[in-house]
Write an enzyme that holds these catalytic residues in place. Structure first.
Site, short mmCIF file in Angstrom:
data_model
loop_
_atom_site.label_atom_id
_atom_site.label_comp_id
_atom_site.label_asym_id
_atom_site.label_seq_id
_atom_site.Cartn_x
_atom_site.Cartn_y
_atom_site.Cartn_z
N SER A 1 0.84 -1.19 0.00
CA SER A 1 0.00 0.00 0.00
C SER A 1 0.88 1.25 0.00
O SER A 1 1.71 1.40 -0.89
CB SER A 1 -0.94 -0.06 1.21
OG SER A 1 -1.99 0.87 1.09
N ASP B 1 -8.75 -4.51 -6.12
CA ASP B 1 -8.26 -3.74 -4.97
C ASP B 1 -9.02 -2.42 -4.90
O ASP B 1 -8.92 -1.60 -5.81
CB ASP B 1 -6.76 -3.49 -5.11
CG ASP B 1 -6.13 -2.94 -3.84
OD1 ASP B 1 -6.81 -2.17 -3.12
OD2 ASP B 1 -4.96 -3.27 -3.58
N HIS C 1 -7.40 -5.69 -0.78
CA HIS C 1 -6.27 -4.77 -0.75
C HIS C 1 -5.02 -5.54 -0.33
O HIS C 1 -4.86 -5.91 0.82
CB HIS C 1 -6.57 -3.65 0.23
CG HIS C 1 -5.52 -2.58 0.28
ND1 HIS C 1 -5.00 -2.00 -0.87
CD2 HIS C 1 -4.88 -1.99 1.32
CE1 HIS C 1 -4.11 -1.08 -0.52
NE2 HIS C 1 -4.01 -1.07 0.80
#
Length: 499
Positions: A217, A438, A466
Site C-alpha cells: 500500500s 483492490d 487490498h
C-alpha cells in the site's frame, strides 16, 4: 493506503525539499550507531503479553535519525524497530524490511501480529519493521485528545448538502490547528523522502550492503522513493498494492471512490448469492443499507455509551471491504445494525481508526494526514474541492467526499512534490504486484508505477481485496517467494487468477 472518508480525511516529502524528481542520495548523513536489540516492552498485543514472553526471537530497539536532514548534526528522533529472527540461520540471506502501509501504520505492531503470514520468507530472512517518523513510538504525531478524535471520526458524511460539507470543513480546520499545537515541532519533517533516508540509515545499522524490502500500500511509495534516492542500494524489492504517487488529490479521491463502490457492489452480489441476511436481491440489500445510513444520521445507535453515527458506520463498511475474508463479518454487522445492534459495525470502525477498548487512539488518524499533506504542494481551493466532492459523490454517496485535499487545504505547514516523481534508474529489478479487485489502490496504479520506476516488472492478481500476498493466493505467494528467496523474477505479463 487507507481510504479517506470526507470527514476523516495520500503522498510524501520534507517541507524543506525542493520540487522535482528525488535525486539519488548516497550519503547516509552522519555516522550510524549499531543497533542494540533487546526485549519488546510496549507492543500493543491482545492479552497484555510482550513478544519476549512468548517468543525470544522477537526483539526491539531504537535507531537515532536526524529530525532535519538538512541539519544532520542537530536534533534527532528515535525510530522504533522490531526484528523477528530467521528460522534458518545457516541459509540466512539477511534482513527483509517491511512497511505495511498507511501512511501512518505501525510497523512494530503490525509485524508482531502478522509475522505468521510471512513464515516462508522467515526461513531465510530476519523480518524487520519500524514505526516511520511521525508514527506511534517514532515521534508519533498526535492532534488533540482522544475525545477530540472521537468527535472527528464520528462526523456524518450524509446527507449530501451544504450543512454537512460545512461541518466537515470546520472540523478539518480545527483538526489542523490541534496538529500544529500538539505536534508542530515534527510536522515539517514527517514526509516520505525523509522516511526513505531513515530506511537507508536502517540498512547501514543492519549491516546490509543492499536493502531487501517488502512494501504494501503506502509502503510501495516509500519503496519507490527509496529506489529513486538510493538506486544502487536496492536489493530484492516487492511493492504490493501499489499507488501512483504522481496523481493529484482529486484523481486519487475519484479513483478510490470508484474502487470502494465497485468492491461494495461485488460484496452485495456475493452476499445475495450466498443468501444475504439483509436482502434477497442486490437492489433490496442496497436499499436496506441506504435506509440504515439515513436513519443513523438522526438516530445513531448506542453502543456501550457511545453513538454509532452514520459516519462511523460508513467507516466500518469501508474497513471490511479491504479484504474478502471480512465479508461474512460485514454481512452480520450490517444485518445486526438494521435490527438495532451496532456493536459489530462499531468494532470495524474502531479497527480502522485505531481506537482501542479503553478509548485511546493510535497515531494512525493523525499520522496519515501529517504525512499526506507534507508530501504534496497541493492546497486545493473551495472550487476545486467542490468539484471533487460533486464528482465523487455522484459515483458513490456513501464513499465519496473531498478526500485528502479537504484537510490539506488547512494544513499548517507547506508541502512539496519531490516524492510524487519517482524513477529508479540504476536500481536492481523491482516486482510490482497489482490486484484487479483492490478498492484502496486501484489496479491502474500498478502499471503506472511500473512504468514510472523503469526497472520494475508487473505481476497481476485477478482477485479481490487490498494486497495480494496476504490474500492467501498460493500463486502470488509462490511467485513472490521465488523472487525474494531465490532471485527468480516473475515472467513478463505474469498473471495469477483468483482462487
Amino acid at each position: 493506503m487507507r481510504h479517506v472518508l470526507a470527514v476523516a480525511t495520500a503522498l510524501a516529502v520534507s517541507a524543506t525539499a525542493c520540487a522535482g524528481t528525488a535525486k539519488p542520495d548516497t550519503d547516509p548523513k552522519g555516522a550510524v550507531a549499531p543497533i542494540a536489540w533487546g526485549p519488546c516492552t510496549d507492543i500493543k498485543r491482545p492479552g497484555g503479553q510482550t513478544p519476549a514472553q512468548q517468543d525470544p526471537s522477537v526483539r526491539c530497539a531504537k535507531l537515532a535519525v536526524p529530525l532535519d536532514y538538512n541539519n544532520p548534526g542537530g536534533d534527532t528522533i528515535q525510530l522504533a524497530l522490531i526484528k523477528i529472527a530467521a528460522t534458518g540461520q545457516k541459509r540466512r540471506l539477511g534482513s527483509l524490511v517491511f512497511n505495511f502501509g498507511g501512511p501512518g501504520g505501525s510497523g512494530v505492531d503490525t509485524l508482531d501480529q502478522a509475522a505468521k503470514q510471512f513464515e516462508s520468507l522467515r526461513t531465510r530472512y530476519d523480518l524487520v519493521s519500524f514505526d516511520p517518523r511521525g508514527v506511534e513510538r517514532s515521534a508519533g504525531v498526535r492532534c488533540g485528545s482522544d475525545a477530540d478524535m472521537d468527535r472527528w471520526v464520528s462526523l456524518n458524511t450524509l446527507p449530501l448538502n451544504e450543512q454537512t460539507r460545512a461541518a466537515g470543513q470546520a472540523a478539518n480546520k480545527e483538526f489542523a490547528r490541534l496538529c500544529q499545537r500538539d505536534a508542530g515541532r515534527v510536522l515539517p519533517y514527517v514526509g516520505t523522502v525523509n522516511a526513505a533516508r531513515d530506511m537507508d540509515r536502517l540498512r547501514v545499522a543492519l549491516k546490509e550492503p543492499k536493502l531487501n524490502y517488502f512494501g504494501m500500500s503506502y509502503g510501495t511509495q516509500l519503496g519507490a522513493v527509496y529506489a529513486t534516492l538510493f538506486p544502487k542500494n536496492v536489493g530484492r524489492t516487492v511493492l504490493d498494492a501499489p499507488l501512483d504517487p504522481s496523481i493529484t488529490f482529486s484523481e486519487r479521491t475519484i479513483a478510490q471512490t470508484r474502487g470502494f463502490q465497485r468492491e461494495y457492489e461485488t460484496f452485495l452480489k456475493s452476499c445475495v448469492k450466498e443468501g444475504c441476511d439483509f436482502g434477497k436481491t442486490v437492489k433490496a440489500a442496497n436499499a436496506n443499507v441506504d435506509r440504515l445510513m439515513n436513519r443513523l444520521v438522526t438516530r445513531p445507535l448506542t453502543v456501550d455509551g457511545r453513538k454509532l453515527t452514520q459516519g462511523l458506520a460508513a467507516t466500518g463498511v469501508a474497513a471490511a471491504l479491504y479484504s474478502e475474508l471480512s465479508w461474512p463479518f460485514l454481512e452480520q454487522a450490517i444485518a445486526a445494525a438494521i435490527k438495532g445492534r451496532g456493536e459489530a459495525l462499531m468494532f470495524l470502525a474502531d479497527s480502522y481508526t485505531g481506537r482501542d477498548q479503553r478509548g485511546h487512539y493510535s497515531t494512525q488518524m493523525s499520522s496519515f494526514p501529517a504525512i499526506t499533506c507534507v508530501d504534496s504542494a497541493e492546497r486545493p481551493d473551495e472550487n476545486q474541492l467542490r468539484r471533487t466532492w460533486e464528482r465523487s459523490t455522484r459515483i458513490s454517496p456513501l464513499f465519496g467526499g473531498e478526500g485528502s485535499g479537504g484537510l490539506c487545504r488547512f494544513w499548517p505547514v507547506p508541502g512539496g512534490d519531490q516524492a510524487r516523481h519517482v524513477n529508479a534508474a540504476g536500481s536492481g529489478p523491482i516486482v510490482v504486484v497489482g490486484g484487479k479487485g483492490d478498492p484502496a489502490t486501484p489496479y491502474q496504479w500498478a502499471p503506472r508505477l511500473t512504468e514510472e520506476l523503469g526497472t520494475a516488472r508487473l505481476l497481476t492478481y485477478e482477485g479481490e481485496g487490498h494486497g495480494a500476498y496476504t490474500s492467501g493466493n498460493r500463486c502470488i505467494q509462490r511467485r513472490i517467494d521465488a523472487y525474494l528467496l531465490n532471485g527468480k523474477l516473475p515472467a513478463r505479463g505474469a498473471v495469477c487468477e483468483a482462487t
